[in-house]
Scaffold this active site. Structure first.
Site, PDB file in Angstrom:
ATOM      1  N   MET A 222      80.134  61.199 -22.383  1.00  0.00           N
ATOM      2  CA  MET A 222      78.974  60.822 -23.258  1.00  0.00           C
ATOM      3  C   MET A 222      77.959  59.606 -22.648  1.00  0.00           C
ATOM      4  SD  MET A 222      78.265  61.702 -26.500  1.00  0.00           S
ATOM      5  CE  MET A 222      76.986  61.219 -27.572  1.00  0.00           C
ATOM      6  N   CYS A 223      78.722  58.798 -21.809  1.00  0.00           N
ATOM      7  CA  CYS A 223      77.601  57.918 -21.312  1.00  0.00           C
ATOM      8  C   CYS A 223      76.545  58.482 -20.528  1.00  0.00           C
ATOM      9  CB  CYS A 223      78.530  56.720 -20.428  1.00  0.00           C
ATOM     10  SG  CYS A 223      79.602  57.606 -19.070  1.00  0.00           S
ATOM     11  N   THR A 224      76.969  59.509 -19.853  1.00  0.00           N
ATOM     12  CA  THR A 224      76.017  60.479 -18.912  1.00  0.00           C
ATOM     13  C   THR A 224      74.840  60.876 -19.857  1.00  0.00           C
ATOM     14  OG1 THR A 224      77.594  60.839 -17.271  1.00  0.00           O
ATOM     15  CG2 THR A 224      75.693  62.086 -17.206  1.00  0.00           C
ATOM     16  N   SER A 227      72.859  57.798 -21.502  1.00  0.00           N
ATOM     17  CA  SER A 227      71.966  56.967 -20.654  1.00  0.00           C
ATOM     18  C   SER A 227      71.512  57.379 -19.143  1.00  0.00           C
ATOM     19  CB  SER A 227      72.641  55.709 -20.557  1.00  0.00           C
ATOM     20  OG  SER A 227      73.932  55.776 -19.976  1.00  0.00           O
TER      21      SER A 227
END
Ligand SMILES: [Zn+2]
Length: 449
Positions: A222-224, A227
């Site tokens: 999810m972080c990839t 952001s």
């Protein structure tokens, strides 16, 4: 075949005899005379045909695209004792290629409908359906078959089946008892590509020996996505997961439909904007739809080719009249037609079939979480939710178990402890259970400095 007055029978009706003159002539041609391609030890006789018709017991796993083809191919080749396992029910989208099903069958179990169809269409054939998961059947069930053929779309199910057949092997002083081997024929298709392989558990490369050939399921962190997008897929995922529910472009509660061109167009435009922002190229309408639908289209002709190859291998193994495929055939008709056969090799340290505990190299100060990550992320293991137990100070101790909430909660603190703090020592055996196999796998902890 044509020299009989008997009309060709295409429908099995009641009152029709189960055998008629010349019925198996097409099969007998392969079994009752020799030829340039027969097995060197082959002696033409009528016994093989009798074995097919009366004794040989085949299990077909999956009654979908490959399964329908397989059942038809096997039944028309003279196999009569066939069981089929499938846990799915029929959906309207299956009907274009799963030709044993009709619109009236929608919602019914695939295994039941497929068995009924074959049994009524091919006189004397007895297909026994099992509307179940493969995991709900035990070793006594699997042991009764001469050959098992898989037409599955799931790697997890394949690995489980592979593990089950490996667990049935009997070793006497380390020597494999050949009578405990049940050959596994595995077919797989993806669009215009497919493969067929012959596995003799304990003797030739198993599914896990070649696990690195199957790319792990793509799931972007999810972080990839949120952001640090790097790939065009990350941009589409961002729009699908975050922008769609937030902006509700087609009204509140309207679910993104991969088959609705307007929906895809919307996602495509937003993905382009996102990609431009991060200077990422490669977002196309096609890619957008591919990412949103997450499905690989099934192609009827590929299924037909692969199932035919698998059924041929079942026939060769059951009759011993021909040398079986050695052992991995790939097929591709994306561009022209290409096929190639190679011998997949056994992996000496295969976690499923090598019979020796694998060494896990970790520092005593590594955390249990690191070991767990290795089990799930290593390309050759690809476990799903491993449960780790060890004998510590004479007691059997569950170090981590994910599948039962209360135990997960109790063992979660262990994940941040070091291996040393957990009381584990160099050379320690770890028992790992996972959904990828019915067997418990043994690993040996080898401390690095
Ligand atoms: Zn193996």
């Amino acid at each position: 075949m044509a020299d009989t007055d008997e009309p060709m029978v295409v429908d099995g009706g009641s009152g029709r005899s189960c055998e008629w003159e010349g019925r198996w002539n097409h099969v007998k041609k392969f079994l009752e005379r020799s030829g340039p391609f027969t097995h060197p030890d082959f002696e033409p006789s009528t016994e093989s045909m009798q074995f097919l018709l009366e004794t040989c017991k085949i299990l077909v796993i999956g009654a979908g695209g490959l399964g329908c083809e397989l059942l038809k191919d096997l039944a028309l080749s003279g196999f009569r004792n066939i069981h089929v396992v499938d846990m799915d029910t029929i959906d309207v989208s299956n009907l274009n290629r799963q030709f044993l099903f009709r619109p009236k069958d929608i919602g019914r179990p695939k295994a039941d409908v497929a068995a009924d169809f074959i049994n009524s269409r091919i006189p004397g054939c007895c297909v026994v359906p099992h509307f179940k998961k493969i995991q709900d059947l035990d070793e006594t069930f699997y042991r009764q078959f001469h050959i098992i053929v898989c037409g599955l779309d799931s790697i997890l199910a394949r690995r489980w089946m592979n593990g089950m057949l490996l667990s049935l092997l009997a070793y006497d002083d380390g020597v494999l008892d050949p009578s405990s081997i049940i050959p596994l024929i595995d077919g797989g298709t993806e669009g215009f590509k497919g493969n067929a392989r012959v596995i003799l558990p304990g003797m030739t490369a198993c599914i896990d020996c070649t696990l690195e050939l199957y790319p792990p399921q793509i799931n972007f962190p999810m972080c990839t996505i949120a952001s640090m997008p790097r790939l065009p897929e990350h941009c589409v995922e961002y729009v699908r997961m975050l922008q769609w529910p937030k902006e509700t472009p087609f009204g509140d509660g309207v679910v993104l439909d991969g088959d609705d061109p307007e929906h895809i167009q919307w996602v495509y435009q937003r993905s382009l904007e996102r990609a431009a922002e991060f200077k990422i190229t490669g977002v196309t309408y096609r890619l957008t739809q591919g990412v949103v639908k997450r499905i690989i289209p099934a192609v009827a002709s590929t299924n037909a080719v692969i199932a035919a190859a698998c059924a041929t291998e079942v026939f060769k193994l059951a009759t011993s009249a021909y040398i079986p495929l050695n052992n991995y055939m790939v097929f591709n008709d994306v561009d022209g037609l290409y096929t190639y056969t190679f011998e997949a090799e056994r992996k000496e340290d295969c976690s499923a079939c090598s019979q020796v505990p694998l060494d896990l190299h970790f520092s005593p100060t590594s955390k249990l979480q690191e070991l767990l990550d290795f089990l799930t992320e290593s390309a050759s293991l690809q476990m799903k939710s491993p449960a780790i137990t060890a004998t510590v100070e004479g007691k059997n101790k569950t170090l981590y178990l994910q599948s039962v909430a209360s135990i997960e909660q109790r063992t979660r603190p262990n994940l941040s402890k070091t291996l040393k703090d957990l009381g584990l020592s160099d050379g320690q055996e770890l028992a790992v259970a996972d959904v990828t196999t019915p067997q418990t796998m043994l690993f040996r902890l080898s401390f690095t400095l």
